[in-house]
Write a protein that holds these residues in place. Structure first.
Motif, mmCIF file in Angstrom:
data_model
loop_
_atom_site.group_PDB
_atom_site.id
_atom_site.type_symbol
_atom_site.label_atom_id
_atom_site.label_comp_id
_atom_site.label_asym_id
_atom_site.label_seq_id
_atom_site.Cartn_x
_atom_site.Cartn_y
_atom_site.Cartn_z
ATOM 1 N N LYS A 187 -1.497 5.001 5.228
ATOM 2 C CA LYS A 187 -1.617 4.642 3.807
ATOM 3 C C LYS A 187 -2.080 3.198 3.620
ATOM 4 O O LYS A 187 -2.701 2.874 2.620
ATOM 5 C CB LYS A 187 -0.280 4.852 3.104
ATOM 6 N N PRO A 228 -6.580 -4.368 -4.223
ATOM 7 C CA PRO A 228 -6.868 -3.029 -4.754
ATOM 8 C C PRO A 228 -5.700 -2.460 -5.573
ATOM 9 O O PRO A 228 -5.728 -1.294 -5.957
ATOM 10 C CB PRO A 228 -7.114 -2.204 -3.491
ATOM 11 N N TYR A 229 -4.667 -3.237 -5.782
ATOM 12 C CA TYR A 229 -3.520 -2.783 -6.584
ATOM 13 C C TYR A 229 -3.065 -3.916 -7.491
ATOM 14 O O TYR A 229 -3.355 -5.094 -7.224
ATOM 15 C CB TYR A 229 -2.360 -2.322 -5.678
ATOM 16 N N THR A 272 7.332 9.460 -3.846
ATOM 17 C CA THR A 272 8.024 10.004 -2.671
ATOM 18 C C THR A 272 9.346 10.657 -3.087
ATOM 19 O O THR A 272 10.141 10.061 -3.809
ATOM 20 C CB THR A 272 8.289 8.900 -1.632
ATOM 21 N N PHE A 324 0.623 -4.313 -9.663
ATOM 22 C CA PHE A 324 1.854 -3.656 -10.117
ATOM 23 C C PHE A 324 2.475 -4.353 -11.328
ATOM 24 O O PHE A 324 3.668 -4.214 -11.577
ATOM 25 C CB PHE A 324 2.885 -3.604 -8.967
ATOM 26 N N ASP A 352 -3.782 9.030 -7.018
ATOM 27 C CA ASP A 352 -2.559 8.791 -6.244
ATOM 28 C C ASP A 352 -2.078 7.341 -6.370
ATOM 29 O O ASP A 352 -0.881 7.070 -6.339
ATOM 30 C CB ASP A 352 -2.828 9.152 -4.777
ATOM 31 N N SER A 353 -3.034 6.419 -6.556
ATOM 32 C CA SER A 353 -2.668 4.994 -6.627
ATOM 33 C C SER A 353 -1.812 4.681 -7.857
ATOM 34 O O SER A 353 -1.166 3.639 -7.916
ATOM 35 C CB SER A 353 -3.928 4.139 -6.652
ATOM 36 N N LYS A 354 -1.789 5.589 -8.837
ATOM 37 C CA LYS A 354 -1.001 5.344 -10.052
ATOM 38 C C LYS A 354 0.311 6.127 -10.059
ATOM 39 O O LYS A 354 0.973 6.236 -11.085
ATOM 40 C CB LYS A 354 -1.827 5.724 -11.286
ATOM 41 N N LEU A 355 0.659 6.687 -8.915
ATOM 42 C CA LEU A 355 1.891 7.488 -8.837
ATOM 43 C C LEU A 355 2.929 6.833 -7.933
ATOM 44 O O LEU A 355 2.588 6.271 -6.891
ATOM 45 C CB LEU A 355 1.583 8.876 -8.278
ATOM 46 N N MET A 356 4.177 6.907 -8.362
ATOM 47 C CA MET A 356 5.301 6.545 -7.489
ATOM 48 C C MET A 356 5.990 7.871 -7.228
ATOM 49 O O MET A 356 6.636 8.414 -8.121
ATOM 50 C CB MET A 356 6.270 5.604 -8.197
ATOM 51 N N PHE A 414 0.824 -1.210 0.000
ATOM 52 C CA PHE A 414 0.000 0.000 0.000
ATOM 53 C C PHE A 414 0.864 1.269 0.000
ATOM 54 O O PHE A 414 0.429 2.311 -0.455
ATOM 55 C CB PHE A 414 -0.965 0.010 1.188
ATOM 56 N N ARG A 450 7.416 8.164 10.521
ATOM 57 C CA ARG A 450 7.234 7.462 9.249
ATOM 58 C C ARG A 450 6.261 6.296 9.417
ATOM 59 O O ARG A 450 5.475 5.985 8.521
ATOM 60 C CB ARG A 450 8.579 6.927 8.707
ATOM 61 N N ASP A 502 5.620 14.123 -0.319
ATOM 62 C CA ASP A 502 4.740 13.110 -0.939
ATOM 63 C C ASP A 502 3.337 13.692 -1.101
ATOM 64 O O ASP A 502 3.150 14.880 -0.895
ATOM 65 C CB ASP A 502 4.725 11.837 -0.082
ATOM 66 N N ASP A 503 2.390 12.818 -1.392
ATOM 67 C CA ASP A 503 0.979 13.212 -1.603
ATOM 68 C C ASP A 503 0.844 14.262 -2.705
ATOM 69 O O ASP A 503 0.212 15.305 -2.521
ATOM 70 C CB ASP A 503 0.357 13.746 -0.293
ATOM 71 N N LYS A 519 3.648 1.368 -1.600
ATOM 72 C CA LYS A 519 4.404 1.235 -2.853
ATOM 73 C C LYS A 519 5.914 1.330 -2.581
ATOM 74 O O LYS A 519 6.615 2.152 -3.174
ATOM 75 C CB LYS A 519 3.945 2.287 -3.864
#
Lengths: 227, 167
Positions: free
Chosen positions: A138, B23-24, B113, B26, B107-111, A42, A131, B98-99, A44
């Motif tokens: 999340k 829900p994901y 951080t 990859f 947001d679920s389609k972004l990497m 979750f 963290r 982030d965010d 990532k």
């Protein structure tokens, strides 16, 4: 003949017990893995981190060494015995994930950062706590679970001026402050309000929470000197 | 009869286990870089707070399959996730962002951080500390040397990735 049957029964009994132990370990390991991997997916986190349950007594230094060098998070039996909810387990694992992630970044494949984490325990203890809250939110866990877990497990020392760790009351207050600023919805719609361990935290943190309320009222910035 | 009921029941349970979807996903590796820069410079020297919003600007048009996803100059919001203050013996400060809120991209389609560190002075502070320990108490003086502040400058390029085929 009788003797032989007794020996056979004894061997059978021992085998059954070891199978039962393996089944118990497997159940705990599955629990640890499912919560740990949920946190990784979750959030990532594109790095390899493994979770291992061990019934050894907790060895603080060994745990940190394994996390920083092998990227292996060990959950010791003594820690697991305090876990009552998935939120609490997630809190514990999320802290360790935060530590491991530091060992993946920076110079020389993260070696320099890993040394820094090991040497500057107090500083990174706070960072790992913060963290962990982010990782938990999340992944759909309630970050108040981390407060409950730490409140139950970490002893309160007399001072932290000459120490490798922060006072637990300070850690809890900083986590509470972090949640207040970043995720106030968890405090407004508080699922833990009827949790006796959380209520115990509220009771023993009155003075620190008053300081936070004062900071919010006055709108000051900067770190609060928690006790 | 009971046997049949049991078989049907176990089949139903096993099918429902397989039917559970995460829900994901990859699996897909297709990614589109989104390049951003901060509108106003930030530094750990200033009074920053965790959870504080920051504004960024897209510095290059972003295309996917011939369509423009995000235009150059468009403003994007993000949050300061965590601040690590600089510490003794040259430990650097760090800002974690982030965010990112990119219009029309979940947001679920972004990497996404992003980490920015200050100057790490440990590499010379520690050898100095260990060499000074020969003189009693002098080695501890290096505790006073702090690491550099983390600063995100307007010219820093922040690259985050959009995975269009993720859930």
């Amino acid at each position: 003949m009788k003797k032989f049957i007794y020996i056979l029964l004894f061997i059978l009994f021992i085998n059954c017990q070891s199978y039962a132990n393996i089944a118990d370990y497997n159940a705990i390991q599955t629990h640890v893995d499912s919560v740990g991997v949920r946190l990784l997916n979750f959030n990532k986190i594109p790095k390899r981190i493994v979770f291992t349950y061990s019934d050894e007594t907790k060895a603080d230094l060994k745990q940190k060494y394994k996390a920083l060098k092998n990227r292996q998070i060990i959950v010791y039996g003594k820690q697991y015995q305090f876990i009552q909810t998935d939120d609490e387990l997630a809190g514990m694992l999320a802290r360790e994930i935060a530590t491991v992630m530091k060992s993946y970044s920076g110079m020389w494949g993260g070696s320099v950062d890993a040394v820094q984490v090991a040497l500057s325990s107090k500083k990174f203890e706070t960072v790992a706590d913060k963290r962990a809250v982010d990782y938990m939110v999340k992944a759909g866990y309630n970050p108040l679970g981390l407060i409950v877990y730490i409140n139950k497990t970490c002893p309160q020392k007399r001072q932290d001026v000459v120490a490798r760790h922060n006072l637990t009351s300070k850690r809890l207050a900083r986590i509470y402050e972090y949640i207040t600023y970043k995720y106030p919805e968890y405090l407004n719609d508080n699922e833990y309000i009827n949790n006796q361990y959380y209520q115990n935290f509220l009771l023993n943190s009155i003075e620190n929470r008053r300081r936070l309320e004062n900071k919010l009222k006055t709108g000051t910035v900067g770190e609060i000197d928690y006790e | 009869m009971n046997k049949y009921i049991l078989i049907i029941l176990s089949l139903f349970i096993s099918l429902s286990v397989f039917a559970e979807t995460l829900p994901y996903n990859f699996y897909d590796t297709t990614r589109v870089p989104i390049r951003l820069s901060i509108v106003n410079e930030i530094s750990t020297k200033d009074a920053l707070t965790e959870g504080q919003n920051i504004e960024l600007r897209v510095i290059k048009d972003v295309y996917y399959e011939g369509k423009t996803l995000v235009r150059k100059g468009e403003l994007v919001n993000a949050k300061i996730e965590t601040i690590i203050t600089s510490g003794m013996n040259g430990f650097p400060a760090e800002i974690i962002v982030d965010d990112f809120e990119i219009p029309n991209i979940p947001d679920s389609k972004l990497m996404s951080t992003y980490y920015k560190k200050g100057q790490n002075r440990c590499l010379w502070v520690y050898p100095l500390k260990w060499s000074l320990t020969l003189i009693p108490f002098v080695g501890s003086l290096t505790n006073l040397i702090k690491g550099g502040h983390a600063k995100i400058k307007t010219k820093d390029v922040i690259t985050i990735y959009y995975y269009p085929n993720w859930k």
